[in-house]
Design a protein around this motif. Structure first.
Motif, PDB file in Angstrom:
ATOM      1  N   SER A   1       0.822  -1.209   0.000  1.00  0.00           N
ATOM      2  CA  SER A   1       0.000   0.000   0.000  1.00  0.00           C
ATOM      3  C   SER A   1       0.858   1.262   0.000  1.00  0.00           C
ATOM      4  N   ASP A   2       0.370   2.303  -0.701  1.00  0.00           N
ATOM      5  CA  ASP A   2       1.024   3.604  -0.659  1.00  0.00           C
ATOM      6  C   ASP A   2       0.257   4.593   0.225  1.00  0.00           C
ATOM      7  N   GLY A   3      -0.750   4.078   0.936  1.00  0.00           N
ATOM      8  CA  GLY A   3      -1.531   4.906   1.846  1.00  0.00           C
ATOM      9  C   GLY A   3      -2.826   5.415   1.247  1.00  0.00           C
ATOM     10  N   SER A   4      -2.851   5.645  -0.057  1.00  0.00           N
ATOM     11  CA  SER A   4      -4.055   6.183  -0.690  1.00  0.00           C
ATOM     12  C   SER A   4      -5.165   5.149  -0.810  1.00  0.00           C
ATOM     13  N   ASP A   5      -4.798   3.870  -0.716  1.00  0.00           N
ATOM     14  CA  ASP A   5      -5.775   2.791  -0.870  1.00  0.00           C
ATOM     15  C   ASP A   5      -6.203   2.192   0.475  1.00  0.00           C
ATOM     16  N   VAL A   6      -5.779   2.799   1.574  1.00  0.00           N
ATOM     17  CA  VAL A   6      -6.196   2.318   2.900  1.00  0.00           C
ATOM     18  C   VAL A   6      -7.665   2.656   3.125  1.00  0.00           C
ATOM     19  N   VAL A   7      -8.393   1.706   3.684  1.00  0.00           N
ATOM     20  CA  VAL A   7      -9.798   1.917   4.043  1.00  0.00           C
ATOM     21  C   VAL A   7      -9.933   1.713   5.543  1.00  0.00           C
ATOM     22  N   ALA A   8     -10.594   2.651   6.210  1.00  0.00           N
ATOM     23  CA  ALA A   8     -10.765   2.523   7.661  1.00  0.00           C
ATOM     24  C   ALA A   8     -12.067   3.187   8.085  1.00  0.00           C
ATOM     25  N   TYR A   9     -12.742   2.566   9.044  1.00  0.00           N
ATOM     26  CA  TYR A   9     -13.978   3.163   9.553  1.00  0.00           C
ATOM     27  C   TYR A   9     -14.436   2.452  10.817  1.00  0.00           C
ATOM     28  N   ASP A  10     -15.345   3.099  11.519  1.00  0.00           N
ATOM     29  CA  ASP A  10     -15.999   2.503  12.681  1.00  0.00           C
ATOM     30  C   ASP A  10     -17.105   1.581  12.192  1.00  0.00           C
ATOM     31  N   THR A  11     -17.145   0.372  12.734  1.00  0.00           N
ATOM     32  CA  THR A  11     -18.169  -0.583  12.297  1.00  0.00           C
ATOM     33  C   THR A  11     -19.425  -0.531  13.148  1.00  0.00           C
ATOM     34  N   GLY A  12     -19.325   0.027  14.353  1.00  0.00           N
ATOM     35  CA  GLY A  12     -20.478   0.089  15.251  1.00  0.00           C
ATOM     36  C   GLY A  12     -20.043  -0.142  16.684  1.00  0.00           C
ATOM     37  N   PRO A  13     -20.944  -0.609  17.546  1.00  0.00           N
ATOM     38  CA  PRO A  13     -20.592  -0.803  18.954  1.00  0.00           C
ATOM     39  C   PRO A  13     -19.454  -1.798  19.132  1.00  0.00           C
TER      40      PRO A  13
END
Length: 390
Positions: free
Chosen positions: A191-203
């Motif tokens: 990865s070069d950083g631009s393709d990273v995916v991150a998020y909160d999924t919930g509780p």
């Protein structure tokens, strides 16, 4: 001491709520301070802005408590830091920088299309001025707002550490953190950083912790090892209803917190469990499954697409064996699941380590956000500094 000439803008907004007093000055210091006023203007507030200010500045049951708690937490944090330094055998003058996240009391990263005056916002308290004064150590904090100023959600921030320290050239990895809220970082190989995916999924643990506290009249604050949940049975009909919450279907970037899944949500679920006449064990099993299955459902969306072969978990949820067991049932067997400790990052200390990194980079004027994770339109330098005597 000679200080170079600077052009400085001073801004004051007083209790009258009339507007902004703005002064543009040239200032320098040699033996004396020399100041020259270049321009001064008063710009009134828009009537709607003033009206909204008049509402929130009125003393209420909460406003003095929030203001006071901001200062109190600064003292609490300072005392805790000094205790930690004593435990490791360091004096305050041996420490260069404190980097603090603070305590989030409100986080709403979304704008409102029907309200042109509403802005995405976040508020963390625990005053950095108090910390710097009590410890004598330069302190940096309030990181999230700068990311939001460039259209980011101000969260999740830890994926920056995940990418910098834990990426792999040979396989896709997912780094999961299960605290009060569950979130993860997907890092494709090379990865070069631009393709990273991150998020909160919930509780994460938030609803579970509330339930166990109510079940035990406050005697316990968490389900140790997931033992109570393991003794109950999941109400799958209720679980399916809970999983229809619109947050789970929303596309990233997205972040959440107590505003959606806090104490009010927990109380609502407790009441629903009462109506269903569920035992304490069954209701705890069901909300534990809610975390497990919403998390694993989100993970599955990325495993094949990003050629993920490794998942590493941090946060308190890692110690909940029942949560882990149920989560793993939905993950393909070829995917290795372990603790972030396997990669050299303590699973309980990871978030604190991340904010130490943010502070270090912010202090040195280096970008410390990850736009692909937060949705920001560019890299920025997050953090505000209060200088200590060091």
């Amino acid at each position: 001491m000679h200080l170079p000439k600077m052009t400085v803008v001073g801004l004051m907004s007083g209790t009258s709520l009339d507007g902004m007093d703005i002064a543009v000055i040239d200032v320098m210091k040699d033996n004396t301070i020399d100041m020259k006023l270049k321009h001064f203007t008063t710009i009134p507030y828009d009537p709607e802005v003033k009206a909204r200010l008049e509402v929130i500045v009125k003393p209420s049951s909460q406003s003095p408590e929030i203001s006071s708690m901001n200062m109190l937490l600064g003292e609490v944090y300072a005392d805790g830091i000094l205790t930690a330094l004593d435990e490791v055998g360091l004096e305050a003058d041996q420490v260069d920088l404190i980097s603090t996240h603070g305590q989030t009391i409100f986080h709403d990263p979304l704008s409102k299309s029907d309200d042109p005056y509403y802005r995405p916002n976040t508020l963390q308290i625990g005053d950095i001025g108090v910390i710097a004064e009590r410890t004598g150590i330069t302190t940096i904090g309030d990181f999230r707002t700068r990311d939001m100023a460039v259209d980011g959600q101000g969260a999740p921030l830890v994926p920056f550490l995940d990418y910098q320290l834990l990426k792999s050239d040979s396989t896709g990895r997912i780094l999961v953190n299960i605290g009060g809220i569950s979130n993860f970082t997907v890092i494709p190989k090379n990865s070069d950083g631009s393709d990273v995916v991150a998020y909160d999924t919930g509780p994460g643990n938030m609803i579970i912790d509330a339930f166990i506290s109510w079940m035990t009249d406050g005697e316990h604050s968490y389900d140790e090892g997931g033992k109570v949940a393991a003794s109950g049975a999941i109400d799958y009909e209720w679980l399916q209803e809970l999983m229809e919450h619109p947050y789970y279907a929303a596309l990233p970037p997205k972040s959440t917190g107590r505003e959606l899944f806090g104490i009010d949500y927990a109380k609502r679920l407790w009441s629903e469990a009462d109506m269903r006449e569920l035992s304490y064990e069954d209701r705890l099993a069901t909300v534990t499954a809610l975390t497990s299955f919403t998390l694993s459902g989100s993970l599955r969306r990325h495993i094949d697409h990003e050629d993920v072969r490794e998942i590493y978990i941090s946060g308190g949820g890692w110690h909940n064996k029942t949560m882990m067991k149920w989560m793993k049932t939905s993950i393909p067997e070829h995917v290795h699941i372990g603790s972030s400790k396997e990669l050299g990052v303590d699973s309980d200390a990871k978030e604190a380590i991340a904010f130490a990194l943010f502070g270090y980079l912010g202090f040195h004027r280096q970008p410390n956000n990850l736009p692909s994770a937060t949705g920001a339109n560019k890299e920025v330098i997050m953090g505000k500094i209060c200088w200590g005597s060091n």
